[in-house]
Scaffold this active site. Structure first.
Site, PDB file in Angstrom:
ATOM      1  CE  LYS A   1      -2.498  -4.252  -0.846  1.00 44.01           C
ATOM      2  NZ  LYS A   1      -1.173  -3.644  -0.949  1.00 44.01           N
TER       3      LYS A   1
ATOM      4  NE  ARG B   1      -2.370   0.607  -5.925  1.00 38.13           N
ATOM      5  CZ  ARG B   1      -3.082  -0.512  -5.905  1.00 38.13           C
ATOM      6  NH1 ARG B   1      -3.510  -1.001  -4.761  1.00 38.13           N
ATOM      7  NH2 ARG B   1      -3.350  -1.142  -7.030  1.00 38.13           N
TER       8      ARG B   1
HETATM    9  C1  7PJ Z   1      -0.024  -1.892  -4.034  1.00 42.13           C
HETATM   10  C2  7PJ Z   1       0.324  -1.441  -5.299  1.00 42.13           C
HETATM   11  C3  7PJ Z   1       0.533  -1.266  -2.891  1.00 42.13           C
HETATM   12  C4  7PJ Z   1       1.665   0.210  -4.412  1.00 42.13           C
HETATM   13  C5  7PJ Z   1      -1.008  -3.138  -5.479  1.00 42.13           C
HETATM   14  C6  7PJ Z   1      -3.804  -4.747  -4.186  1.00 42.13           C
HETATM   15  C7  7PJ Z   1      -2.644  -5.356  -4.888  1.00 42.13           C
HETATM   16  N1  7PJ Z   1       1.140  -0.386  -5.499  1.00 42.13           N
HETATM   17  N2  7PJ Z   1      -0.312  -2.223  -6.200  1.00 42.13           N
HETATM   18  N3  7PJ Z   1       1.364  -0.209  -3.146  1.00 42.13           N
HETATM   19  N4  7PJ Z   1      -0.875  -2.958  -4.166  1.00 42.13           N
HETATM   20  N5  7PJ Z   1       2.494   1.261  -4.568  1.00 42.13           N
HETATM   21  O1  7PJ Z   1      -4.309  -3.680  -4.479  1.00 42.13           O
HETATM   22  O2  7PJ Z   1      -4.271  -5.444  -3.253  1.00 42.13           O
HETATM   23  O3  7PJ Z   1       0.316  -1.611  -1.730  1.00 42.13           O
HETATM   24  S1  7PJ Z   1      -1.964  -4.379  -6.242  1.00 42.13           S
END
Ligand code: 7PJ
Length: 285
Positions: free
Chosen positions: A221, A261
């Site tokens: 990010k 994640r």
């Molecule tokens: C996240 C997500 C996060 C959770 C995305 C990306 C954007 N779900 N889905 N937490 N980010 N729970 O991967 O940059 O930070 S999509």
């Protein structure tokens, strides 16, 4: 601490790695190369072998400024992938969606966890989530992806995000979602400046007071790209954020996150294994 996910149990006494599987053609970090079904399954398999115990399947791009997706598009992207992973890989599947219909179909297709960046705020999402019986990740976001990075503002970011998640947990519990099925996530990058993101990361342990497991997603990010900026102030390109992302994931886990994640599963798993060994041999509590 065990999390019951349909017919599976995740042991959250040890931090778990959630591998990101984007099925969006415009996904910012993999250029959409996994939009094709067999490539997606291969990627899921590779992430599982590399140490991911959860595969997060998403069909809506929520990167800043991304276009919205229709329900049909989202269904077409994620449901076949979930069905296929469920039939072929011995892994937990989460579905990254805000849509009640997608949640419902994903559960039938074999998903084990619901992951909603809008914390079940869309029409019908909370009701459907309760009905599925699956665990849910409630994430904080300020605004909507198309405009959320324009001018994020808080009176005190950690308190504000904490208050939002606390209220959301109560609302979900009142609607019949047991607390033992709830995970929370401060939502790195979702309506947050660089300072907001790092305050949340540095004080992530505050969220443990909410009494539910914390999930953190900061892989690749802008908070990583900005910390690694070049001499002209330019952000580090997305494809060169691996080491910074691993550092971020490790800090999150050292500050109490139970699920991270990530895109780079092997590198992150290795770092977390070294952390675990350090704990076991008494170097870190
Ligand atoms: C996240 C997500 C996060 C959770 C995305 C990306 C954007 N779900 N889905 N937490 N980010 N729970 O991967 O940059 O930070 S999509």
């Amino acid at each position: 601490m065990k999390l019951h996910c349909a017919d599976r149990i995740l042991d959250l006494t040890v931090a778990q790695v959630m591998g990101v599987l984007n099925t969006t053609p415009d996904s910012f970090s993999d250029g959409g190369q996994f939009s094709d079904l067999s490539a997606a399954i291969k990627q899921a398999e590779a992430m599982h072998i590399d140490g991911a115990t959860i595969i997060d399947v998403g069909g809506e791009s929520t990167r800043p400024g991304a276009e919205s997706v229709t329900l049909q598009q989202e269904m077409d992207r994620v449901i076949p992938v979930i069905e296929n992973i469920a039939a072929n890989i011995d892994v937990c599947i989460s579905v990254d969606t805000s849509s009640a219909q997608v949640m419902s179909e994903a559960e039938k297709a074999g998903a084990h966890i619901l992951n909603d960046v809008r914390a079940l705020s869309r029409d019908g999402a909370l009701e459907v989530a309760v009905k599925t019986g699956l665990p849910v990740c409630l994430m904080h976001m300020q605004g909507e992806p198309s405009t959320m990075q324009v001018n994020p503002s808080y009176s005190q970011v950690v308190n504000d995000v904490f208050g939002f998640l606390q209220a959301r947990i109560s609302e979900c519990e009142s609607a019949g979602l047991e607390k033992s099925r709830i995970l929370i996530d401060p939502g790195f990058g979702f309506g947050k400046s660089m300072a907001h993101n790092y305050q949340l990361l540095g004080q992530l342990d505050r969220f443990l007071d909410l009494g539910v497991p914390v999930l953190a997603g900061l892989s690749r990010k802008s908070m990583i790209g900005s910390a690694l900026q070049g001499s002209q102030g330019e952000a580090r390109p997305v494809g060169e954020r691996l080491h910074g992302s691993v550092a971020g994931a490790l800090i999150a886990v050292m500050n109490g996150a139970k699920i991270v994640r990530v895109h780079d599963v092997k590198a992150t798993s290795d770092a977390l294994r070294v952390f675990k060994a350090s704990q076991e041999y008494g170097l870190i509590t």
